[in-house]
Write a protein that holds these residues in place. Structure first.
Motif, mmCIF file in Angstrom:
data_model
loop_
_atom_site.group_PDB
_atom_site.id
_atom_site.type_symbol
_atom_site.label_atom_id
_atom_site.label_comp_id
_atom_site.label_asym_id
_atom_site.label_seq_id
_atom_site.Cartn_x
_atom_site.Cartn_y
_atom_site.Cartn_z
ATOM 1 N N UNK A 17 0.847 -1.195 0.000
ATOM 2 C CA UNK A 17 0.000 0.000 0.000
ATOM 3 C C UNK A 17 0.880 1.242 0.000
ATOM 4 N N UNK A 18 0.283 2.350 -0.397
ATOM 5 C CA UNK A 18 0.965 3.639 -0.414
ATOM 6 C C UNK A 18 0.227 4.573 0.544
ATOM 7 N N UNK A 19 1.002 5.228 1.423
ATOM 8 C CA UNK A 19 0.448 6.212 2.357
ATOM 9 C C UNK A 19 0.957 7.590 1.926
ATOM 10 N N UNK A 20 0.188 8.281 1.097
ATOM 11 C CA UNK A 20 0.660 9.578 0.605
ATOM 12 C C UNK A 20 0.463 10.703 1.606
ATOM 13 N N UNK A 21 1.395 11.636 1.580
ATOM 14 C CA UNK A 21 1.261 12.868 2.342
ATOM 15 C C UNK A 21 0.509 13.874 1.491
ATOM 16 N N UNK B 47 5.100 7.333 -9.953
ATOM 17 C CA UNK B 47 6.363 6.593 -10.063
ATOM 18 C C UNK B 47 6.461 5.507 -8.997
ATOM 19 N N UNK B 48 6.044 5.825 -7.775
ATOM 20 C CA UNK B 48 6.074 4.838 -6.700
ATOM 21 C C UNK B 48 5.116 3.691 -7.006
ATOM 22 N N UNK B 49 3.922 4.019 -7.459
ATOM 23 C CA UNK B 49 2.945 2.977 -7.797
ATOM 24 C C UNK B 49 3.479 2.092 -8.927
ATOM 25 N N UNK B 50 4.097 2.701 -9.929
ATOM 26 C CA UNK B 50 4.662 1.932 -11.044
ATOM 27 C C UNK B 50 5.756 0.991 -10.552
ATOM 28 N N UNK B 51 6.578 1.476 -9.633
ATOM 29 C CA UNK B 51 7.625 0.626 -9.061
ATOM 30 C C UNK B 51 7.008 -0.568 -8.333
ATOM 31 N N UNK B 52 5.983 -0.321 -7.532
ATOM 32 C CA UNK B 52 5.396 -1.390 -6.733
ATOM 33 C C UNK B 52 4.708 -2.467 -7.566
ATOM 34 N N UNK B 53 4.216 -2.120 -8.741
ATOM 35 C CA UNK B 53 3.593 -3.137 -9.590
ATOM 36 C C UNK B 53 4.578 -3.752 -10.580
ATOM 37 N N UNK C 27 9.213 -7.133 -2.546
ATOM 38 C CA UNK C 27 8.546 -6.246 -1.595
ATOM 39 C C UNK C 27 7.124 -6.772 -1.398
ATOM 40 N N UNK C 28 6.793 -7.110 -0.173
ATOM 41 C CA UNK C 28 5.481 -7.670 0.106
ATOM 42 C C UNK C 28 5.056 -7.311 1.530
ATOM 43 N N UNK C 29 3.828 -6.813 1.666
ATOM 44 C CA UNK C 29 3.286 -6.498 2.977
ATOM 45 C C UNK C 29 3.705 -5.151 3.524
ATOM 46 N N UNK C 30 4.139 -4.270 2.670
ATOM 47 C CA UNK C 30 4.633 -2.961 3.114
ATOM 48 C C UNK C 30 3.630 -1.845 2.824
ATOM 49 N N UNK C 31 3.588 -0.886 3.728
ATOM 50 C CA UNK C 31 2.881 0.364 3.482
ATOM 51 C C UNK C 31 3.974 1.420 3.378
ATOM 52 N N UNK C 32 4.135 1.961 2.196
ATOM 53 C CA UNK C 32 5.220 2.914 1.939
ATOM 54 C C UNK C 32 4.672 4.340 2.039
ATOM 55 N N UNK C 33 5.272 5.095 2.934
ATOM 56 C CA UNK C 33 4.894 6.492 3.123
ATOM 57 C C UNK C 33 5.683 7.349 2.152
#
Length: 128
Positions: free
Chosen positions: A31-35, A74-80, A87-93
């Motif tokens: 998941x992504x936690x955006x500011x 860019x972050x979303x593209x990296x994660x997919x 990378x699995x089970x991470x919430x990236x801020x």
């Protein structure tokens, strides 16, 4: 505050649970936690009129600016992508350090004027 905090905790728990349960099928869960990533609709409702100038969200971010939507993409593209295959089970801020700056007890020390720091330093050397 409570509904927002509960929802965020739920997303974190769900992301981690799904990561464990579905990994055997080759499915990763992150998941992504955006500011602060301003959009016209959200900003005009959250900070109407001159409030956006008075409470400039960029002032709370250590890098001194809000996020650009391309950075989030860019972050979303990296994660997919296959580049993040492990990378699995991470919430990236992604918030320019805003969460870290606000996470401590002394997070507003940068608001203390230099003169006051000088005064406190001078007082430190005196015996009471």
């Amino acid at each position: 505050m409570v509904p927002s905090a509960a929802a965020k905790a739920g997303v974190l728990a769900m992301t981690r649970s799904l990561a464990v349960e579905w990994a055997k099928y080759g499915i990763r869960s992150n998941a992504i936690a955006p500011g602060p990533f301003p959009t016209e609709g959200a900003w005009s409702r959250l900070l109407p009129g001159d409030l956006v100038k008075k409470f400039d969200p960029a002032k709370k971010v250590p890098v001194g600016r809000v996020g650009e939507h391309q950075e989030l993409a860019n972050l979303a593209a990296y994660l997919v992508s296959d580049f993040s295959a492990y990378v699995n089970g991470e919430v990236i801020t992604i918030d320019g350090g805003e969460w870290l700056k606000g996470a401590g007890e002394f997070n507003n020390l940068d608001l203390i004027p230099t003169e006051m720091w000088d005064m406190m330093e001078a007082q430190r050397g005196k015996k009471g």
